[in-house]
Design a protein around this motif. Sequence first.
Motif, short mmCIF file in Angstrom:
data_model
loop_
_atom_site.label_atom_id
_atom_site.label_comp_id
_atom_site.label_asym_id
_atom_site.label_seq_id
_atom_site.Cartn_x
_atom_site.Cartn_y
_atom_site.Cartn_z
N LEU A 191 0.83 -1.21 0.00
CA LEU A 191 0.00 0.00 0.00
C LEU A 191 0.87 1.26 0.00
CD1 LEU A 191 -2.98 0.80 0.07
CD2 LEU A 191 -2.87 0.73 2.56
N CYS A 219 4.16 2.70 10.04
CA CYS A 219 3.86 2.87 8.60
C CYS A 219 4.93 3.78 7.99
CB CYS A 219 2.45 3.40 8.38
SG CYS A 219 2.21 5.15 8.69
N ILE A 226 -1.36 9.83 2.46
CA ILE A 226 -2.69 9.55 2.99
C ILE A 226 -3.48 10.85 3.04
CG2 ILE A 226 -1.90 9.70 5.39
CD1 ILE A 226 -4.10 7.56 6.00
N LEU A 248 3.53 2.96 2.71
CA LEU A 248 2.48 3.98 2.66
C LEU A 248 3.13 5.35 2.75
CD1 LEU A 248 -0.49 4.82 2.62
CD2 LEU A 248 -0.51 4.55 5.10
N CYS A 255 2.35 -0.85 7.33
CA CYS A 255 2.22 -0.43 5.92
C CYS A 255 3.45 0.42 5.60
CB CYS A 255 0.93 0.35 5.70
SG CYS A 255 -0.56 -0.63 5.96
N PHE A 308 -3.08 1.04 10.04
CA PHE A 308 -2.01 1.07 9.05
C PHE A 308 -0.70 0.49 9.58
CE2 PHE A 308 -4.91 4.56 7.86
CZ PHE A 308 -5.27 4.11 6.59
N HIS A 332 -0.72 4.59 -1.28
CA HIS A 332 -1.57 5.78 -1.27
C HIS A 332 -2.96 5.41 -0.75
CE1 HIS A 332 -4.21 8.63 -3.80
NE2 HIS A 332 -3.79 9.30 -2.76
N VAL A 333 -3.49 6.22 0.19
CA VAL A 333 -4.82 5.98 0.75
C VAL A 333 -5.60 7.29 0.74
CG1 VAL A 333 -6.11 5.36 2.84
CG2 VAL A 333 -4.05 4.10 2.23
#
Length: 172
Positions: free
Chosen positions: A47, A90, A73, A70, A67, A64, A49-50
């Motif tokens: 992951l 993360c 966000i 990542l 992650c 998260f 991009h959120v």
Amino acid sequence: MYEYYYKTQDYGTCLTECDGEGEEAILPADKNILIVGDGVFKGHKELVHVELPDTIRDIGGFVFDGCENLKKIKLPSNLKDFWQYAMTRCGIEEIEIPGSVEQIVSFVFNQCNQLTTVRLNEGTQKIFAWAFKDCVNLTDVYLPETMKEISDKAFEGCPNVVLHKINADSNV
């Protein structure tokens, strides 16, 4: 690509889990999700991009966790609470926290080793002990005028952190 599972209660809809994988997770805005439940994306190393819709008020614990890739966000503009360990371990490098989050509780950003910059917006008032524990690369934290209390242990294990006071009229 992720498939999401929800549970609806009297208080609203909770995202309870997800299946699948991918670099991007964009939660649907039409589901009226209020809570992202504990550990939903835990361990999804792929992951990157959120995006969370503005309906979300709470991000649960360990959401998260792990992650490590990542990087970006988008937090909901009306977010109220991060639960303990929500962002722990993360790979986030920079984060802007909306002023609707009045307090940053303990261990929310525990061991976020890539985190360098945090921007807190007007409305945030308190940072609890160990909120940013062991974020070893954290250098810049921008604090709003509304900040009332910062625990002396809030940035334990962050050897190079510098706190910057900003005022509501500046763009710093």
